[in-house]
Design an enzyme around this catalytic site. Structure first.
Site, PDB file in Angstrom:
ATOM      1  N   ASP A 215     109.085  82.394  -0.410  1.00 46.73           N
ATOM      2  CA  ASP A 215     109.081  83.701  -0.021  1.00 46.73           C
ATOM      3  C   ASP A 215     107.561  84.258   0.444  1.00 46.73           C
ATOM      4  O   ASP A 215     107.672  85.367   0.672  1.00 46.73           O
ATOM      5  CB  ASP A 215     109.331  84.557  -1.730  1.00 46.73           C
ATOM      6  CG  ASP A 215     109.211  86.101  -1.580  1.00 46.73           C
ATOM      7  OD1 ASP A 215     110.261  86.390  -0.461  1.00 46.73           O
ATOM      8  OD2 ASP A 215     109.031  86.760  -2.224  1.00 46.73           O
ATOM      9  N   SER A 239     111.162  92.318   0.065  1.00 51.90           N
ATOM     10  CA  SER A 239     112.520  91.414   0.199  1.00 51.90           C
ATOM     11  C   SER A 239     113.670  92.237  -0.253  1.00 51.90           C
ATOM     12  O   SER A 239     113.613  92.819  -1.464  1.00 51.90           O
ATOM     13  CB  SER A 239     112.271  90.276  -0.636  1.00 51.90           C
ATOM     14  OG  SER A 239     111.070  89.601   0.016  1.00 51.90           O
ATOM     15  N   GLN A 289     116.618  84.774   4.508  1.00 49.24           N
ATOM     16  CA  GLN A 289     116.093  85.995   3.796  1.00 49.24           C
ATOM     17  C   GLN A 289     116.299  87.182   4.711  1.00 49.24           C
ATOM     18  O   GLN A 289     116.047  86.932   5.971  1.00 49.24           O
ATOM     19  CB  GLN A 289     114.619  86.153   3.302  1.00 49.24           C
ATOM     20  CG  GLN A 289     114.075  87.165   2.488  1.00 49.24           C
ATOM     21  CD  GLN A 289     112.695  87.117   2.135  1.00 49.24           C
ATOM     22  OE1 GLN A 289     111.955  87.175   2.807  1.00 49.24           O
ATOM     23  NE2 GLN A 289     112.463  86.705   0.750  1.00 49.24           N
TER      24      GLN A 289
END
Length: 303
Positions: A215, A239, A289
C-alpha cells in the site's frame, strides 16, 4: 517489547520489530482479535497496517496447512490511530482445497474496513509468469529516506517527522526524476523494497509484511501522470479498495522489485496495478488498487 513503546526505536531492525509487534494481534475471543496503531502523529491509520493486521486475523483462523493466495479489501472509513482496532473473522468456508475468510475491522462501533481472503493447500500445476524488467540493482540506488532527506524542508510537518524516523521497510525508487521535477510523466514506476532487517521464518508473516508494504506507493503512481506528489496540499488521496494475489513463496526481508503502473484516472479515482519480482526474476505477487484522487481547494478542507 511493550505495545505502548511502538514508535520509540530509531534503528531499522527496531522499526521492523515494531511492525512485527503491530501484526501480533491480541486474541480476545474465538474469531475476534485486537490490534493497535503506532503513536507517530498520523491523522488516520495507514491502510497497509489494516491490510496486514486483517490478514493476520484471517491466518489465525485457518487450522489446516493452507496458504493465502488472494485477498480483496475495501477501505470504508479512515481509521483512528488513538484507539485499538477490533478484527472480527467469519469462517465462511473450509473445502477440500480452499478456505475462505471474511474480516471486518471495527472502531467506534462502525465497520471501517472489510476483506475477503482465500487460502489453498499446496498443489502442483501449470507454470508461467511475466518477465521482470531490466533495472539497476537496489545497491546502486538511494533509499526513499535518503531521497526525502534532501527534500525535507519542502515537506509538510507530519511528513517531516515521518521521514526523520527509521522505517520498517526500505524503499528504493529506480527513477527519482519525478521527485525532482514536476513535469507530467508516464504513470509508471519501479521500486525495490524489503523489510529493514531480518524476519522470523514464518511464510504467513512474510505475506502479511508484503500486504503492509503493497500500500506504500501504489496509488501514488497515478499522480505521476499529473506532475503531483502525495504530500501536495491541493491533492486529496485515499485508498478505496485493494487486492493482492500471492503466486509463489518469497521472503519479505529480501529485495523485491515492485513494478507499478496506472492505466486510468477518472471520476476523481485512480486505478493502479503492481507486480512483485524477486531478484532472480520470479513473479511472486500482484496487486491492484483504486483510490480517491480529488482536487482539493487549498483555502478550505474538502469533506
Amino acid at each position: 517489547m511493550s505495545r505502548d513503546m511502538l514508535g520509540d526505536r530509531t534503528d531499522g531492525q527496531g522499526a521492523l520489530d515494531e511492525l512485527v509487534g503491530l501484526l501480533d494481534l491480541e486474541p480476545l475471543e474465538v474469531n475476534l482479535f485486537r490490534g493497535v496503531s503506532p503513536q507517530v502523529g498520523r491523522q488516520r491509520v495507514f491502510g497497509g497496517q489494516v491490510l496486514g493486521q486483517a490478514l493476520v486475523a484471517a491466518v489465525r483462523t485457518v487450522d489446516e496447512p493452507r496458504t493465502a493466495h488472494s485477498l480483496h479489501a475495501y477501505f470504508l472509513l479512515g481509521g483512528d490511530p488513538d484507539i485499538p482496532i477490533l478484527y472480527e473473522v467469519e469462517r465462511t468456508r473450509d473445502g477440500g482445497s480452499f478456505s475462505t475468510r471474511r474480516v471486518k475491522a471495527i472502531q467506534h462501533g462502525r465497520v471501517i474496513f472489510t476483506m475477503s481472503v482465500s487460502f489453498q493447500r499446496h498443489e502442483d500445476g501449470y507454470e508461467h509468469a511475466l518477465d521482470m524488467p531490466d533495472v539497476p540493482p537496489p545497491e546502486a540506488l538511494p533509499s526513499a529516506s535518503e531521497l526525502m532527506g534532501k527534500l525535507i524542508e519542502t515537506l509538510p510537518d507530519n511528513m517531516k517527522s515521518y521521514w526523520k524516523r527509521a522505517q520498517p521497510v526500505d524503499l528504493r525508487p529506480v527513477d527519482v526524476s519525478r521527485y525532482l521535477a514536476r513535469e507530467p510523466q508516464p504513470p509508471q514506476q519501479s521500486i525495490w523494497l524489503k523489510a529493514n532487517g531480518t524476519l522470523p521464518d514464518d511464510p504467513s508473516l512474510h505475506q502479511c509484511v508484503l500486504a503492509y508494504a503493497s500500500d506504500f506507493t501504489l496509488l501514488d503512481t497515478a499522480l505521476i501522470a499529473h506532475g503531483k506528489l502525495l504530500f501536495d496540499e491541493d491533492v486529496q488521496l485515499a485508498s478505496l479498495d485493494h487486492a493482492l494475489w500471492l503466486h509463489r513463496p518469497f521472503r519479505a526481508d529480501e529485495w523485491l522489485l515492485y513494478v507499478q503502473d496506472s492505466p486510468s484516472a477518472s471520476g476523481a479515482r485512480g486505478f493502479c496495478r503492481g507486480s512483485f519480482f524477486t531478484r532472480d526474476g520470479r513473479l511472486v505477487a500482484s496487486a491492484a488498487q483504486e483510490g480517491l484522487i480529488r482536487k482539493r481547494q487549498t483555502d478550505f478542507v474538502v469533506k
